[in-house]
Design a protein around this motif. Structure first.
Motif, PDB file in Angstrom:
ATOM      1  N   PRO A  15      56.940  37.288  20.250  1.00 29.66           N
ATOM      2  CA  PRO A  15      56.287  36.515  21.319  1.00 29.66           C
ATOM      3  C   PRO A  15      57.253  36.119  22.434  1.00 29.66           C
ATOM      4  N   ARG A  16      58.514  35.974  22.117  1.00 32.71           N
ATOM      5  CA  ARG A  16      59.493  35.670  23.164  1.00 32.71           C
ATOM      6  C   ARG A  16      59.574  36.813  24.171  1.00 32.71           C
ATOM      7  N   ARG A  17      59.579  38.040  23.664  1.00 33.74           N
ATOM      8  CA  ARG A  17      59.611  39.199  24.565  1.00 33.74           C
ATOM      9  C   ARG A  17      58.339  39.268  25.395  1.00 33.74           C
ATOM     10  N   TRP A  18      57.175  38.957  24.789  1.00 34.78           N
ATOM     11  CA  TRP A  18      55.916  38.973  25.534  1.00 34.78           C
ATOM     12  C   TRP A  18      55.979  37.983  26.695  1.00 34.78           C
ATOM     13  N   LEU A  19      56.504  36.801  26.437  1.00 35.46           N
ATOM     14  CA  LEU A  19      56.560  35.773  27.467  1.00 35.46           C
ATOM     15  C   LEU A  19      57.460  36.195  28.618  1.00 35.46           C
ATOM     16  N   ARG A  20      58.566  36.841  28.290  1.00 36.89           N
ATOM     17  CA  ARG A  20      59.467  37.322  29.340  1.00 36.89           C
ATOM     18  C   ARG A  20      58.824  38.445  30.161  1.00 36.89           C
ATOM     19  N   ARG A  21      58.056  39.282  29.507  1.00 37.49           N
ATOM     20  CA  ARG A  21      57.470  40.456  30.159  1.00 37.49           C
ATOM     21  C   ARG A  21      56.173  40.125  30.891  1.00 37.49           C
ATOM     22  N   GLU A  22      55.333  39.284  30.296  1.00 38.67           N
ATOM     23  CA  GLU A  22      53.977  39.063  30.809  1.00 38.67           C
ATOM     24  C   GLU A  22      53.721  37.645  31.318  1.00 38.67           C
ATOM     25  N   GLY A  23      54.619  36.736  31.019  1.00 39.20           N
ATOM     26  CA  GLY A  23      54.342  35.329  31.319  1.00 39.20           C
ATOM     27  C   GLY A  23      54.096  35.029  32.790  1.00 39.20           C
ATOM     28  N   ALA A  24      54.841  35.693  33.672  1.00 44.16           N
ATOM     29  CA  ALA A  24      54.684  35.403  35.106  1.00 44.16           C
ATOM     30  C   ALA A  24      53.262  35.646  35.586  1.00 44.16           C
ATOM     31  N   ALA A  25      52.564  36.603  34.987  1.00 49.33           N
ATOM     32  CA  ALA A  25      51.201  36.931  35.421  1.00 49.33           C
ATOM     33  C   ALA A  25      50.229  35.781  35.164  1.00 49.33           C
ATOM     34  N   LEU A  26      50.554  34.865  34.257  1.00 52.83           N
ATOM     35  CA  LEU A  26      49.663  33.735  33.995  1.00 52.83           C
ATOM     36  C   LEU A  26      49.608  32.784  35.189  1.00 52.83           C
ATOM     37  N   HIS A  27      50.593  32.885  36.078  1.00 52.91           N
ATOM     38  CA  HIS A  27      50.634  32.007  37.243  1.00 52.91           C
ATOM     39  C   HIS A  27      49.939  32.602  38.456  1.00 52.91           C
ATOM     40  N   ARG A  28      49.367  33.783  38.301  1.00 52.76           N
ATOM     41  CA  ARG A  28      48.679  34.388  39.443  1.00 52.76           C
ATOM     42  C   ARG A  28      47.302  33.763  39.668  1.00 52.76           C
ATOM     43  N   PHE A  29      46.783  33.060  38.650  1.00 53.83           N
ATOM     44  CA  PHE A  29      45.443  32.479  38.763  1.00 53.83           C
ATOM     45  C   PHE A  29      45.504  31.119  39.419  1.00 53.83           C
ATOM     46  N   ARG A  30      44.758  30.949  40.510  1.00 55.26           N
ATOM     47  CA  ARG A  30      44.762  29.715  41.279  1.00 55.26           C
ATOM     48  C   ARG A  30      43.430  28.981  41.090  1.00 55.26           C
ATOM     49  N   PHE A  31      43.529  27.744  40.653  1.00 54.88           N
ATOM     50  CA  PHE A  31      42.339  26.928  40.413  1.00 54.88           C
ATOM     51  C   PHE A  31      42.024  26.000  41.594  1.00 54.88           C
ATOM     52  N   SER A  32      42.949  25.907  42.537  1.00 54.64           N
ATOM     53  CA  SER A  32      42.718  25.106  43.746  1.00 54.64           C
ATOM     54  C   SER A  32      43.524  25.727  44.880  1.00 54.64           C
ATOM     55  N   ASP A  33      43.166  25.382  46.096  1.00 50.61           N
ATOM     56  CA  ASP A  33      43.856  25.937  47.269  1.00 50.61           C
ATOM     57  C   ASP A  33      45.192  25.251  47.466  1.00 50.61           C
TER      58      ASP A  33
END
Length: 230
Positions: A212-230
Motif C-alpha cells: 500500500p505504501r507503493r500504491w500511495l506513492r504512485r496513485e495518491g496524487a490523483a485523489l486530489h484531482r477531485f474538487r468539491f468546491s470552487d
C-alpha cells in the motif's frame, strides 16, 4: 503568501513564500495538487525571485503537463470510494446511498458536492478511528485525539502530544492504503522518527505495508484531482 502569474504558454500560477530561514531561491511543485510555490529568502527581492521562476518556465510546464486535470464533483462523474470507482448520481429519499456501481446523493443538485464531501469525511473518520484504535491496542499505546484535514503535503501526522491527524481523502483509496497510513502514524506513538526501529514497528503492525505504501506513492496524487468546491 502572494500570487503571481508567469507569462508563457500556458501561464503558470505561482505562490510566493517569504522565508527568513531559506538560504536560496527554490521552486516546488506539489506532488499532491500541482501547486507551485516559489520560496524567497531574506534579502532577495520578489522581482529577482520571479526572474528565476521565469527562467525555469519550461521545467515547470513539463512538471505540470503530466498531472491529471482537476475534476469538479458533480452528477455523472466517477469517484473512487474505498478503491472502487463509482458513478455519482442523484438519489431519492435522504442522505447518501452506495450501490454496486454508483453513489446516489439526495437533495438539490447544487448541494451535491457539499453533501457528498460531508458524507465522505464522516466515513473517513469512522474508518480511520477504527484502524487507529486497532493498531494502538496492538502496540499498547494510546493517542489523544484524531483530526481530519484536507492536507496537501502529507497523508497523516502524529504530534508529540500523541494527536493523530489524517487526510480525509484516504477514504477514496483502497482500504489497505488507509490501514497503512493509520499504522504508520500509530507507529509514531512509539518512535517519533523514521529510523529502522520505526519501520520495524510499522512492519509489526502491518507486515505487508510496502504494497500500500507503493500504491500511495504512485496513485495518491490523483485523489486530489477531485474538487468539491470552487
Amino acid at each position: 503568501m502572494g500570487q503571481h502569474l508567469l507569462s508563457g504558454n500556458p501561464p503558470v500560477a505561482v505562490s510566493l513564500r517569504h522565508s527568513p530561514r531559506a538560504r536560496r531561491i527554490s521552486l516546488r511543485v506539489s506532488g499532491l495538487d500541482g501547486r507551485v510555490t516559489l520560496t524567497v529568502p531574506r534579502g532577495v527581492s520578489e522581482a529577482e525571485a520571479l526572474t528565476f521562476a521565469t527562467s525555469k518556465g519550461d521545467w515547470l510546464r513539463a512538471q505540470l503537463a503530466g498531472r491529471p486535470d482537476c475534476l469538479r464533483v458533480a452528477a455523472g462523474i466517477a469517484l473512487p470510494i474505498e478503491g472502487r470507482l463509482l458513478r455519482i448520481g442523484s438519489g431519492t429519499g435522504r442522505g447518501v446511498r452506495l450501490t454496486s456501481d454508483a453513489i446516489e446523493v439526495s437533495g438539490p443538485e447544487a448541494q451535491l458536492p457539499a453533501r457528498l464531501e460531508g458524507w465522505l469525511k464522516a466515513r473517513a473518520r469512522d474508518r480511520l478511528a477504527a484502524a487507529s484504535d486497532a493498531y494502538a491496542a496492538q502496540l499498547g499505546r494510546g493517542y489523544s485525539r484524531i483530526t481530519l484535514r484536507d492536507t496537501r503535503s502529507r497523508w497523516g501526522s502524529c504530534s508529540s502530544r500523541s494527536a493523530l491527524s489524517y487526510s480525509w481523502r484516504l477514504i477514496m483509496a483502497p482500504p489497505e492504503v488507509l490501514d497503512y497510513v493509520a499504522a504508520h502514524e500509530v507507529a509514531h506513538l512509539a518512535e517519533m522518527n523514521h529510523s529502522p526501529a520505526f519501520w520495524a514497528v510499522v512492519a509489526r503492525l502491518l507486515p505487508d505495508y510496502e504494497t500500500p505504501r507503493r500504491w500511495l506513492r504512485r496513485e495518491g496524487a490523483a485523489l486530489h484531482r477531485f474538487r468539491f468546491s470552487d
